[in-house]
Design a protein around this motif. Structure first.
Motif, PDB file in Angstrom:
ATOM      1  N   VAL A 166       0.835  -1.202   0.000  1.00 36.39           N
ATOM      2  CA  VAL A 166       0.000   0.000   0.000  1.00 36.39           C
ATOM      3  C   VAL A 166       0.872   1.255   0.000  1.00 36.39           C
ATOM      4  O   VAL A 166       0.632   2.207  -0.761  1.00 36.39           O
ATOM      5  N   LEU A 167       1.903   1.247   0.833  1.00 37.34           N
ATOM      6  CA  LEU A 167       2.800   2.402   0.921  1.00 37.34           C
ATOM      7  C   LEU A 167       3.550   2.615  -0.392  1.00 37.34           C
ATOM      8  O   LEU A 167       3.696   3.752  -0.858  1.00 37.34           O
ATOM      9  N   THR A 168       4.003   1.515  -1.007  1.00 31.50           N
ATOM     10  CA  THR A 168       4.753   1.604  -2.264  1.00 31.50           C
ATOM     11  C   THR A 168       3.904   2.213  -3.371  1.00 31.50           C
ATOM     12  O   THR A 168       4.343   3.119  -4.085  1.00 31.50           O
ATOM     13  N   VAL A 169       2.671   1.713  -3.519  1.00 31.68           N
ATOM     14  CA  VAL A 169       1.775   2.217  -4.563  1.00 31.68           C
ATOM     15  C   VAL A 169       1.418   3.675  -4.308  1.00 31.68           C
ATOM     16  O   VAL A 169       1.393   4.499  -5.237  1.00 31.68           O
ATOM     17  N   SER A 170       1.173   4.023  -3.065  1.00 32.07           N
ATOM     18  CA  SER A 170       0.812   5.405  -2.721  1.00 32.07           C
ATOM     19  C   SER A 170       1.961   6.363  -3.007  1.00 32.07           C
ATOM     20  O   SER A 170       1.770   7.417  -3.626  1.00 32.07           O
ATOM     21  N   LEU A 171       3.160   5.999  -2.569  1.00 30.06           N
ATOM     22  CA  LEU A 171       4.321   6.858  -2.792  1.00 30.06           C
ATOM     23  C   LEU A 171       4.661   6.959  -4.279  1.00 30.06           C
ATOM     24  O   LEU A 171       5.024   8.040  -4.766  1.00 30.06           O
ATOM     25  N   ALA A 172       4.545   5.844  -4.983  1.00 27.87           N
ATOM     26  CA  ALA A 172       4.823   5.850  -6.427  1.00 27.87           C
ATOM     27  C   ALA A 172       3.840   6.746  -7.159  1.00 27.87           C
ATOM     28  O   ALA A 172       4.218   7.479  -8.086  1.00 27.87           O
ATOM     29  N   SER A 173       2.579   6.721  -6.758  1.00 27.59           N
ATOM     30  CA  SER A 173       1.554   7.558  -7.389  1.00 27.59           C
ATOM     31  C   SER A 173       1.850   9.039  -7.165  1.00 27.59           C
ATOM     32  O   SER A 173       1.786   9.850  -8.096  1.00 27.59           O
ATOM     33  N   ILE A 174       2.206   9.386  -5.925  1.00 26.28           N
ATOM     34  CA  ILE A 174       2.500  10.784  -5.602  1.00 26.28           C
ATOM     35  C   ILE A 174       3.766  11.236  -6.322  1.00 26.28           C
ATOM     36  O   ILE A 174       3.819  12.342  -6.888  1.00 26.28           O
ATOM     37  N   ALA A 175       4.787  10.381  -6.326  1.00 29.15           N
ATOM     38  CA  ALA A 175       6.053  10.721  -6.981  1.00 29.15           C
ATOM     39  C   ALA A 175       5.855  10.928  -8.478  1.00 29.15           C
ATOM     40  O   ALA A 175       6.429  11.852  -9.075  1.00 29.15           O
ATOM     41  N   TYR A 176       5.018  10.077  -9.092  1.00 32.14           N
ATOM     42  CA  TYR A 176       4.751  10.214 -10.526  1.00 32.14           C
ATOM     43  C   TYR A 176       4.075  11.548 -10.833  1.00 32.14           C
ATOM     44  O   TYR A 176       4.464  12.254 -11.775  1.00 32.14           O
ATOM     45  N   LEU A 177       3.080  11.920 -10.038  1.00 34.23           N
ATOM     46  CA  LEU A 177       2.371  13.181 -10.274  1.00 34.23           C
ATOM     47  C   LEU A 177       3.293  14.387 -10.091  1.00 34.23           C
ATOM     48  O   LEU A 177       3.266  15.336 -10.879  1.00 34.23           O
ATOM     49  N   LEU A 178       4.136  14.341  -9.059  1.00 36.05           N
ATOM     50  CA  LEU A 178       5.058  15.452  -8.815  1.00 36.05           C
ATOM     51  C   LEU A 178       6.105  15.560  -9.919  1.00 36.05           C
ATOM     52  O   LEU A 178       6.389  16.658 -10.424  1.00 36.05           O
ATOM     53  N   LEU A 179       6.685  14.428 -10.308  1.00 35.96           N
ATOM     54  CA  LEU A 179       7.709  14.439 -11.344  1.00 35.96           C
ATOM     55  C   LEU A 179       7.120  14.877 -12.683  1.00 35.96           C
ATOM     56  O   LEU A 179       7.755  15.633 -13.437  1.00 35.96           O
ATOM     57  N   SER A 180       5.915  14.413 -12.965  1.00 38.35           N
ATOM     58  CA  SER A 180       5.254  14.801 -14.212  1.00 38.35           C
ATOM     59  C   SER A 180       4.992  16.305 -14.237  1.00 38.35           C
ATOM     60  O   SER A 180       5.176  16.966 -15.269  1.00 38.35           O
ATOM     61  N   TRP A 181       4.556  16.841 -13.116  1.00 33.09           N
ATOM     62  CA  TRP A 181       4.299  18.282 -13.018  1.00 33.09           C
ATOM     63  C   TRP A 181       5.578  19.078 -13.263  1.00 33.09           C
ATOM     64  O   TRP A 181       5.575  20.092 -13.957  1.00 33.09           O
ATOM     65  N   LEU A 182       6.688  18.586 -12.733  1.00 36.84           N
ATOM     66  CA  LEU A 182       7.967  19.281 -12.897  1.00 36.84           C
ATOM     67  C   LEU A 182       8.498  19.183 -14.330  1.00 36.84           C
ATOM     68  O   LEU A 182       9.043  20.150 -14.871  1.00 36.84           O
ATOM     69  N   LEU A 183       8.324  18.024 -14.962  1.00 34.77           N
ATOM     70  CA  LEU A 183       8.922  17.794 -16.275  1.00 34.77           C
ATOM     71  C   LEU A 183       8.047  18.274 -17.430  1.00 34.77           C
ATOM     72  O   LEU A 183       8.538  18.933 -18.352  1.00 34.77           O
ATOM     73  N   VAL A 184       6.766  17.925 -17.416  1.00 29.08           N
ATOM     74  CA  VAL A 184       5.917  18.213 -18.577  1.00 29.08           C
ATOM     75  C   VAL A 184       4.674  19.019 -18.233  1.00 29.08           C
ATOM     76  O   VAL A 184       3.847  19.292 -19.104  1.00 29.08           O
ATOM     77  N   GLY A 185       4.524  19.376 -16.954  1.00 28.19           N
ATOM     78  CA  GLY A 185       3.352  20.148 -16.565  1.00 28.19           C
ATOM     79  C   GLY A 185       2.171  19.249 -16.235  1.00 28.19           C
ATOM     80  O   GLY A 185       2.130  18.079 -16.622  1.00 28.19           O
ATOM     81  N   PHE A 186       1.220  19.794 -15.529  1.00 26.07           N
ATOM     82  CA  PHE A 186       0.053  19.017 -15.110  1.00 26.07           C
ATOM     83  C   PHE A 186      -0.882  18.751 -16.277  1.00 26.07           C
ATOM     84  O   PHE A 186      -1.171  19.631 -17.084  1.00 26.07           O
ATOM     85  N   LYS A 187      -1.352  17.505 -16.366  1.00 25.64           N
ATOM     86  CA  LYS A 187      -2.356  17.114 -17.364  1.00 25.64           C
ATOM     87  C   LYS A 187      -3.352  16.170 -16.713  1.00 25.64           C
ATOM     88  O   LYS A 187      -2.990  15.373 -15.845  1.00 25.64           O
ATOM     89  N   THR A 188      -4.588  16.245 -17.140  1.00 29.81           N
ATOM     90  CA  THR A 188      -5.610  15.361 -16.578  1.00 29.81           C
ATOM     91  C   THR A 188      -5.315  13.892 -16.888  1.00 29.81           C
ATOM     92  O   THR A 188      -5.755  13.007 -16.152  1.00 29.81           O
ATOM     93  N   ASP A 189      -4.566  13.639 -17.974  1.00 29.94           N
ATOM     94  CA  ASP A 189      -4.192  12.262 -18.308  1.00 29.94           C
ATOM     95  C   ASP A 189      -3.427  11.612 -17.169  1.00 29.94           C
ATOM     96  O   ASP A 189      -3.546  10.405 -16.927  1.00 29.94           O
ATOM     97  N   GLN A 190      -2.622  12.401 -16.478  1.00 31.73           N
ATOM     98  CA  GLN A 190      -1.812  11.861 -15.380  1.00 31.73           C
ATOM     99  C   GLN A 190      -2.700  11.407 -14.221  1.00 31.73           C
ATOM    100  O   GLN A 190      -2.488  10.332 -13.646  1.00 31.73           O
ATOM    101  N   LEU A 191      -3.692  12.224 -13.897  1.00 31.85           N
ATOM    102  CA  LEU A 191      -4.631  11.841 -12.836  1.00 31.85           C
ATOM    103  C   LEU A 191      -5.402  10.590 -13.214  1.00 31.85           C
ATOM    104  O   LEU A 191      -5.639   9.707 -12.383  1.00 31.85           O
ATOM    105  N   PHE A 192      -5.789  10.507 -14.490  1.00 28.51           N
ATOM    106  CA  PHE A 192      -6.539   9.337 -14.958  1.00 28.51           C
ATOM    107  C   PHE A 192      -5.686   8.077 -14.840  1.00 28.51           C
ATOM    108  O   PHE A 192      -6.173   7.025 -14.412  1.00 28.51           O
ATOM    109  N   LEU A 193      -4.405   8.165 -15.217  1.00 26.27           N
ATOM    110  CA  LEU A 193      -3.521   7.010 -15.129  1.00 26.27           C
ATOM    111  C   LEU A 193      -3.356   6.553 -13.683  1.00 26.27           C
ATOM    112  O   LEU A 193      -3.418   5.346 -13.391  1.00 26.27           O
ATOM    113  N   VAL A 194      -3.164   7.497 -12.770  1.00 26.44           N
ATOM    114  CA  VAL A 194      -3.019   7.157 -11.350  1.00 26.44           C
ATOM    115  C   VAL A 194      -4.307   6.542 -10.811  1.00 26.44           C
ATOM    116  O   VAL A 194      -4.276   5.530 -10.087  1.00 26.44           O
TER     117      VAL A 194
END
Length: 312
Positions: A16-44
């Motif tokens: 549970v912790l791994t999936v939660s942290l991975a989800s948060i890390a993906y959203l943060l990294l995506s925001w930093l690299l390519v900007g926020f997109k609704t596709d990212q939320l949908f994938l998570v």
């Protein structure tokens, strides 16, 4: 609800912790690299929904994580455009295509793309659009079938798909190349931030009064990634595993889709014949490499064995 709660109870705190942290890390990294997109939320959301819904969906998404990683890498290519690392090949590739596959038409030597652009047919416009729409549903549908039929083949198929894409990405950065539609619209001059283009696929959208391809190509990671044509690679992988799993008449359908995509890539001005041939070669090299690595290299073979046990 009771089934979902029971499924969650079978998970340990580490998962549970791994999936939660991975989800948060993906959203943060995506925001930093390519900007926020609704596709990212949908994938998570999709990943977490499958992970927590039930035991079988958790196994499915754990296996499908291979494709999720590929999709993330592809999306992050936007942050690191290949034209920043090597010069883009435009005129050289165009002239090579014309010299090898040129077609004489009305006293002019044309590339196959240019020939079909002048001799298009509504039937081919529609069929090309249909074939080009198959590149995601057919491999993914086949992967779902393999998940329920043979977990080992399911993983082998996805890992081969992933490996072929990595090989293609290496070429994208080594040899950035403009697609045929780029020459048709912009000539041989390099324009850095050129947006994606539907090529001749706009005719499919126009015929049906939709914006399917307009929407798809507006989200492209890099227009200077025509060589190799990975669209041409994917159906080769599907047909190979279809034959390997003895799917009989279904393989005729896979073969038809494969040839249709190859033709459509050229007909719609998204790829040169050279791109298609190199895409086919990339698929073959990827299949051979996977078979050698995961049968001859002990730690990779053990990795595949453990991965299979994880999703059984």
């Amino acid at each position: 609800m009771a089934q979902t709660a029971a499924a969650v109870k079978t998970l340990n705190a580490t998962s549970v912790l791994t999936v939660s942290l991975a989800s948060i890390a993906y959203l943060l990294l995506s925001w930093l690299l390519v900007g926020f997109k609704t596709d990212q939320l949908f994938l998570v959301f999709l990943f977490n929904a499958f992970f927590y819904a039930s035991g079988i969906t958790r196994k499915f998404i754990t296996g499908f994580a291979i494709f999720v990683i590929y999709w993330i890498i592809y999306d992050y290519m936007k942050a690191f455009p290949n034209y920043d690392y090597n010069p883009v090949h435009i005129a050289g590739l165009y002239n090579a295509e014309k010299s090898i596959f040129g077609i004489n038409f009305n006293s002019s030597l044309l590339t196959p793309n240019e020939y079909w652009r002048l001799n298009s047919l509504t039937f081919l416009d529609v069929m090309s659009g249909i074939f080009y729409l198959c590149w995601i549903p057919v491999p993914m549908g086949f992967a779902v079938y393999l998940f329920f039929y043979n977990r080992r083949q399911f993983l082998s198929f996805l890992l081969t798909f992933f490996l072929v894409n990595l090989l293609g990405f290496v070429v994208y950065y080594t040899y950035p190349a403009a697609p045929p539609w780029y020459v048709q619209h912009h000539g041989f001059d390099f324009i850095k931030h050129t947006p994606g283009n539907t090529g001749e696929l706009f005719k499919f959208d126009r015929f049906f009064g939709v914006n399917i391809f307009q929407t798809i190509y507006a989200k492209g990671s890099n227009v200077f990634a025509a060589m190799p044509s990975l669209h041409s690679s994917y159906p080769v992988i599907v047909l190979y595993y279809g034959i390997k799993n003895r799917l009989g008449l279904v393989n005729l359908f896979f073969g038809l889709v494969m040839i249709g995509i190859w033709f459509s890539a050229v007909y719609t001005s998204h790829h040169y014949v050279l791109d298609v041939l190199f895409g086919i070669t990339t698929a073959i090299v990827g299949i051979i490499t996977f078979n050698l690595l995961f049968t001859k290299v002990a730690f990779l073979r053990n990795f595949l064995n453990k991965y299979e046990l994880l999703i059984k």
